[in-house]
Design a protein around this motif. Sequence first.
Motif, PDB file in Angstrom:
ATOM      1  N   HIS A   1      -3.867  32.980  12.785  1.00 13.42           N
ATOM      2  CA  HIS A   1      -5.258  32.576  12.964  1.00 13.42           C
ATOM      3  C   HIS A   1      -6.198  33.631  12.402  1.00 13.42           C
ATOM      4  O   HIS A   1      -7.227  33.296  11.787  1.00 13.42           O
ATOM      5  CB  HIS A   1      -5.544  32.351  14.454  1.00 13.42           C
ATOM      6  N   GLU A   2      -5.857  34.905  12.609  1.00 10.86           N
ATOM      7  CA  GLU A   2      -6.673  35.985  12.051  1.00 10.86           C
ATOM      8  C   GLU A   2      -6.679  35.927  10.525  1.00 10.86           C
ATOM      9  O   GLU A   2      -7.645  36.343   9.883  1.00 10.86           O
ATOM     10  CB  GLU A   2      -6.151  37.345  12.516  1.00 10.86           C
TER      11      GLU A   2
ATOM     12  N   MET B   1      10.554  35.685  23.533  1.00 11.66           N
ATOM     13  CA  MET B   1      10.310  35.034  22.248  1.00 11.66           C
ATOM     14  C   MET B   1       9.053  34.175  22.301  1.00 11.66           C
ATOM     15  O   MET B   1       8.348  34.015  21.289  1.00 11.66           O
ATOM     16  CB  MET B   1      11.509  34.181  21.843  1.00 11.66           C
ATOM     17  N   ALA B   2       8.754  33.616  23.468  1.00 17.14           N
ATOM     18  CA  ALA B   2       7.526  32.825  23.608  1.00 17.14           C
ATOM     19  C   ALA B   2       6.309  33.714  23.364  1.00 17.14           C
ATOM     20  O   ALA B   2       5.331  33.294  22.723  1.00 17.14           O
ATOM     21  CB  ALA B   2       7.463  32.184  24.985  1.00 17.14           C
ATOM     22  N   ARG B   3       6.364  34.950  23.862  1.00 17.81           N
ATOM     23  CA  ARG B   3       5.266  35.890  23.630  1.00 17.81           C
ATOM     24  C   ARG B   3       5.184  36.271  22.161  1.00 17.81           C
ATOM     25  O   ARG B   3       4.097  36.389  21.594  1.00 17.81           O
ATOM     26  CB  ARG B   3       5.449  37.136  24.494  1.00 17.81           C
ATOM     27  N   VAL B   4       6.335  36.472  21.525  1.00 17.62           N
ATOM     28  CA  VAL B   4       6.352  36.807  20.096  1.00 17.62           C
ATOM     29  C   VAL B   4       5.745  35.666  19.283  1.00 17.62           C
ATOM     30  O   VAL B   4       4.947  35.895  18.360  1.00 17.62           O
ATOM     31  CB  VAL B   4       7.793  37.112  19.628  1.00 17.62           C
ATOM     32  N   LEU B   5       6.121  34.433  19.619  1.00 14.53           N
ATOM     33  CA  LEU B   5       5.588  33.275  18.910  1.00 14.53           C
ATOM     34  C   LEU B   5       4.072  33.201  19.062  1.00 14.53           C
ATOM     35  O   LEU B   5       3.350  32.938  18.085  1.00 14.53           O
ATOM     36  CB  LEU B   5       6.238  31.995  19.442  1.00 14.53           C
ATOM     37  N   ALA B   6       3.580  33.444  20.279  1.00 13.50           N
ATOM     38  CA  ALA B   6       2.136  33.396  20.510  1.00 13.50           C
ATOM     39  C   ALA B   6       1.411  34.467  19.696  1.00 13.50           C
ATOM     40  O   ALA B   6       0.326  34.214  19.141  1.00 13.50           O
ATOM     41  CB  ALA B   6       1.839  33.566  21.995  1.00 13.50           C
ATOM     42  N   GLN B   7       2.011  35.661  19.599  1.00  7.54           N
ATOM     43  CA  GLN B   7       1.385  36.727  18.812  1.00  7.54           C
ATOM     44  C   GLN B   7       1.398  36.397  17.330  1.00  7.54           C
ATOM     45  O   GLN B   7       0.453  36.701  16.597  1.00  7.54           O
ATOM     46  CB  GLN B   7       2.105  38.054  19.073  1.00  7.54           C
ATOM     47  N   MET B   8       2.470  35.750  16.866  1.00  9.69           N
ATOM     48  CA  MET B   8       2.550  35.340  15.463  1.00  9.69           C
ATOM     49  C   MET B   8       1.455  34.321  15.152  1.00  9.69           C
ATOM     50  O   MET B   8       0.781  34.401  14.107  1.00  9.69           O
ATOM     51  CB  MET B   8       3.925  34.753  15.164  1.00  9.69           C
TER      52      MET B   8
ATOM     53  N   MET C   1       2.051  24.404  22.880  1.00 11.24           N
ATOM     54  CA  MET C   1       0.714  24.525  23.458  1.00 11.24           C
ATOM     55  C   MET C   1       0.483  25.925  24.012  1.00 11.24           C
ATOM     56  O   MET C   1      -0.594  26.510  23.844  1.00 11.24           O
ATOM     57  CB  MET C   1       0.535  23.460  24.547  1.00 11.24           C
ATOM     58  N   ASP C   2       1.507  26.486  24.674  1.00 11.29           N
ATOM     59  CA  ASP C   2       1.394  27.845  25.203  1.00 11.29           C
ATOM     60  C   ASP C   2       1.166  28.863  24.086  1.00 11.29           C
ATOM     61  O   ASP C   2       0.490  29.882  24.287  1.00 11.29           O
ATOM     62  CB  ASP C   2       2.660  28.227  25.986  1.00 11.29           C
ATOM     63  N   ALA C   3       1.761  28.596  22.915  1.00 15.45           N
ATOM     64  CA  ALA C   3       1.630  29.521  21.784  1.00 15.45           C
ATOM     65  C   ALA C   3       0.302  29.339  21.055  1.00 15.45           C
ATOM     66  O   ALA C   3       0.004  30.099  20.140  1.00 15.45           O
ATOM     67  CB  ALA C   3       2.788  29.330  20.811  1.00 15.45           C
TER      68      ALA C   3
END
Length: 436
Positions: free
Chosen positions: A234-235, A222-229, A255-257
């Motif tokens: 941002h895009e 989920m941390a990876r999903v949050l970062a991609q979101m 911060m990681d996201a």
Amino acid sequence: MDGYKGDGQGVDLAVNVEVEAMLQALYGAITEERGRWVAQHGSHRLTSAFQPIYSFPHRRPVGYEALVRVEDERGRPIPPVAAFEGVGNFDEQVWLDRLCRLLHVHNFVSQRQTDCWLFLNIHPAVFVHAAMQVRMLARAVEVVHDLGLPTHRLVFEVTEDVMARDDSFEDAVEAARATGCLLALDDFGVGHSNFDRIWRIRPEVVKLDRSLLKRTRGSRKMARVLAQMVALLHECGALVLLEGIETPEDAQMAMDADVDLVQGFAFGHPAPQLRDEQGVSPELEGVWSLFNDRQAQLRRDHLDRLTPFRTAIALALQPLQQGRPLAEACAVFLKLAGAQMCVLLDEDGREIGPRAVPADTPLDLDPRFLPMERAGDARWARRPYFRRAVEAVGEVQVTRPYLSLHGARMCVTVSVAYWQDGRLRVLCGDLDWDET
């Protein structure tokens, strides 16, 4: 024509009178008490509280969300929602919404904060209604400017799901944006959240719902999903704010996201007074210190996990250049715990010969993904592990974790490009990257 013009002027005068009467009534409901402004709505007494919104890079508050606090006739605090639920009709809803915003603006500007945003919540239906009332909107802008608060420091928060229900929302957004204010979409990530609407509305700020943070706690996936979101938002051209930050661990996840702004009890509770901070916030400085330590540990763990695979893929080059079979050349790699397979690609990214897999690979593969196991004439030239390898021949490359098409598993690919008989080849080795 003259008669028509006169009728128009009469309508304009009536509208102006109505606007001024509304403004006068609103000011009649607020008073100043010992340097703070309070409002009266029926038997309820309303005051303002402000929660700081921090920027990670700047390490200080860059804005405050205004929140209403409500007391009954005996001075006992009651939930604000109770006051709003008691509203009898839409006109009263509009009135109460405007009263709260006027109260918040007065309490904000009285503290002479010159370089922060003021985030104001507004009921979605009221937002659409108010933005389309041109005269009232223009007069409100005039009042705010007279108080010393330029509209470019106002951020209106509207819940995101209203866009799914009201076709006039986009028109309201354009009318509000024409005043110079900013728009924040609240509670993104639940309900009818839709990136297509983000592209259309182009909010300056998107506030992620705190439920996303709750789901991210303890889950690397989920941390990876949050970062991609966050990256996709941002895009879309939006700053991303994550609310509900309660602990240093929550702040680390934010911060990681790569979120831009954070808000929550970890940085400050709502209070009548703005935070009088000079320089760097100690809370943010602590988060950055923890971030540095954590990143150093993650780099060490990452290196420890990948070094054996990097070494093994490099050792396979010499036997391959000597013409040895792929499985034999990659024997050391395939014996490592977590190794998935090795594959050899030509200069166009096509597979050369059969793949090499560990000896203990189960023969009964998941039948749901068998179509993805038959590589045939597959080309992998667009994959980062191929592109990076051919750009730096002889240097071992490592990808970020990604979803493999072979069995739909998370994996990391180690790759290296080399020359053999005048032809470019790319050796790739996949390893499991389990996430919970």
